[in-house]
Design an enzyme around this catalytic site. Structure first.
Site, PDB file in Angstrom:
ATOM      1  N   SER A  76      41.526  34.659  33.654  1.00 59.80           N
ATOM      2  CA  SER A  76      41.975  36.024  33.924  1.00 59.80           C
ATOM      3  C   SER A  76      43.475  36.098  33.697  1.00 59.80           C
ATOM      4  CB  SER A  76      41.630  36.413  35.366  1.00 59.80           C
ATOM      5  OG  SER A  76      42.044  37.736  35.642  1.00 59.80           O
ATOM      6  N   LYS A  79      39.742  37.454  30.160  1.00 58.78           N
ATOM      7  CA  LYS A  79      39.737  38.775  30.807  1.00 58.78           C
ATOM      8  C   LYS A  79      41.182  39.203  30.994  1.00 58.78           C
ATOM      9  CE  LYS A  79      39.036  39.398  35.325  1.00 58.78           C
ATOM     10  NZ  LYS A  79      38.305  39.445  36.606  1.00 58.78           N
ATOM     11  N   LYS A  87      43.792  42.158  32.657  1.00 59.72           N
ATOM     12  CA  LYS A  87      43.919  43.268  33.593  1.00 59.72           C
ATOM     13  C   LYS A  87      44.477  44.484  32.855  1.00 59.72           C
ATOM     14  CE  LYS A  87      42.831  40.927  37.368  1.00 59.72           C
ATOM     15  NZ  LYS A  87      41.739  41.286  38.305  1.00 59.72           N
ATOM     16  N   ASP A  95      39.540  44.315  33.083  1.00 64.71           N
ATOM     17  CA  ASP A  95      39.335  44.553  34.512  1.00 64.71           C
ATOM     18  C   ASP A  95      40.360  45.587  34.978  1.00 64.71           C
ATOM     19  OD1 ASP A  95      38.851  44.492  37.214  1.00 64.71           O
ATOM     20  OD2 ASP A  95      39.507  42.422  37.515  1.00 64.71           O
ATOM     21  N   GLU A 132      35.211  45.911  33.753  1.00 61.39           N
ATOM     22  CA  GLU A 132      35.011  45.581  35.164  1.00 61.39           C
ATOM     23  C   GLU A 132      35.709  46.590  36.079  1.00 61.39           C
ATOM     24  OE1 GLU A 132      35.899  41.822  38.188  1.00 61.39           O
ATOM     25  OE2 GLU A 132      36.127  41.577  36.024  1.00 61.39           O
ATOM     26  N   ASP A 170      32.651  45.060  40.748  1.00 59.05           N
ATOM     27  CA  ASP A 170      33.292  44.043  41.567  1.00 59.05           C
ATOM     28  C   ASP A 170      33.425  44.601  42.977  1.00 59.05           C
ATOM     29  OD1 ASP A 170      35.072  42.340  42.895  1.00 59.05           O
ATOM     30  OD2 ASP A 170      36.490  42.199  41.266  1.00 59.05           O
ATOM     31  N   LYS A 210      32.041  37.739  43.925  1.00 62.21           N
ATOM     32  CA  LYS A 210      33.072  36.896  44.528  1.00 62.21           C
ATOM     33  C   LYS A 210      32.569  36.518  45.919  1.00 62.21           C
ATOM     34  CE  LYS A 210      36.917  39.026  42.061  1.00 62.21           C
ATOM     35  NZ  LYS A 210      38.054  39.991  42.137  1.00 62.21           N
ATOM     36  N   GLY A 233      36.939  35.066  40.959  1.00 61.47           N
ATOM     37  CA  GLY A 233      37.831  34.319  41.841  1.00 61.47           C
ATOM     38  C   GLY A 233      38.920  35.187  42.428  1.00 61.47           C
TER      39      GLY A 233
END
Length: 370
Positions: free
Chosen positions: A134, A160, A162, A188, A213, A238, A262, A291
């Site tokens: 990530s 991934k 952000k 995400d 996400e 999520d 998670k 995570g």
């Protein structure tokens, strides 16, 4: 199993570099380590990942410390095990991260008492898990390409990134231009958008993403179902899924095709197994394991969860060196050349906590004796 004592040890761990999401930047974070010792002397470890502020979740390290010390630990009397733990704390509404930290210590302890690796103890089926990475929001697109390419060269199977309003389509476009269409890429949003941003997601449809996400509200299911009708890229939930009941509702509404589970968010490995069995075994849909910048303690529990059959995408479980110069477990979690992390052969989480290091670094400690 009967517990001799349970200890809380709060340490603050510093990241190698700032990790930025739509919530803000993180450079240092608290970790509450839970040490559960049974009558014979065996020890299990868990980790509470609640941050110092209520950004991702309303839980913080302060609320978690309070809830564990004053409400959870007093329930741990007599014969206590991970499978019976949810019933013991069922009167406590929410506070899943606090619950997860204690429950995970019990899972680690129970697996050690059986002499089995935790991943086998919970029913895992693979001894290597696919590792993704990530990547936080970067200062420039050039920085983003450089960082992502470095992880691709290390062997991570998926990246991934952000995103947030104003930092979404162009970063994805640039990565596709430079690194090509074969890169397994997803984004995400951490709930940073609304339905009025549907055109952003339609534009992202052009880039062959694995998934988007948590694009909308952190507890929303209805608007995600509406968004799913207007875009081709699969939606992954999520924050919106706190338990198996939320997963069921998401399916009934059509809110998502995929769930990022998670364990800390849903209350531990027990609820992770329930979501897995519903979403994958009953509904035939995939999950993957996310995570929360865990230390090597929490990371061991993530690795165990990622060995489950229904985990069908690379996970947000990277090597210890991804975030930390030095981990608090030995051996640290390492990336194999094929972009996987090996499930350990040792019992429990499969790594030894550097207890002297933890105790010397602890900002506060608390001991409970049943």
């Amino acid at each position: 199993m009967e517990l001799r004592k349970v200890e809380l040890l709060e340490v603050w761990v510093r990241l190698k570099s700032p990790f930025e999401t739509s919530f803000g930047k993180t450079l240092e974070r608290p970790a509450i380590l839970v040490r559960a010792e049974e009558r014979g002397g065996e020890v299990g470890w868990g980790e509470v990942v609640a941050d110092s502020g209520p950004w991702y979740s309303y839980e913080t390290n302060e609320t978690a410390w309070h809830v564990i010390r004053d409400f959870i630990l007093p329930q741990l009397k007599g014969d206590v095990g991970p499978r019976g733990f949810p019933a013991l704390v069922s009167r406590i509404r929410g506070h899943n991260m606090a619950k997860a930290g204690v429950e995970m210590a019990l899972w680690d302890l129970a697996a050690k008492l059986e002499g089995r690796p935790l991943w086998q103890y919970i029913g895992g089926v693979r001894d290597r898990i696919a590792s993704g990475v990530s990547v936080g929001i970067q200062p420039s697109l050039e920085d983003l390409v450089r960082v992502v390419d470095s992880y691709v060269q290390e062997g991570y199977q998926r990246v991934k990134i952000k995103i947030r309003p104003g930092y979404d389509v162009e970063p994805v476009r640039r990565l596709r231009e430079v690194l090509g269409p074969s890169l397994k890429l997803q984004v995400d949003a951490n709930a940073a958008y609304t339905l009025s941003d549907v055109e952003v997601f339609r534009r992202l449809d052009d880039f062959g993403l694995l998934m988007i996400e948590q694009p909308l509200g952190w507890r929303d299911l209805v608007d995600h179902a509406e968004l799913a009708r207007h875009i081709r890229t699969p939606i992954c939930l999520d924050e919106s899924v706190a338990d198996a009941d939320d997963a069921r509702k998401a399916y009934q509404l059509g809110s998502a095709m995929i769930i990022n589970v998670k364990p800390a968010r849903v209350g531990g490995l027990g609820e992770t197994l329930r979501i897995h069995d519903l979403w994958y075994r009953q509904l035939g849909r995939p999950i993957w394991i996310g995570g929360m910048l865990e230390t090597g303690v929490g990371r061991g529990h993530l690795v165990a969860a990622a060995t489950l059959e229904g985990v069908r995408y690379p996970n947000d479980i990277s090597a210890s060196s991804r975030y930390y110069e030095e981990d608090i477990v030995e051996p640290p979690w390492e990336l194999n050349r094929d972009g996987t992390i090996s499930a350990p052969r040792a019992s429990g989480i499969g790594a030894e906590v550097l207890e002297d290091k933890v105790r010397s670094a602890a900002k506060r400690a608390y001991e409970f004796r049943p």
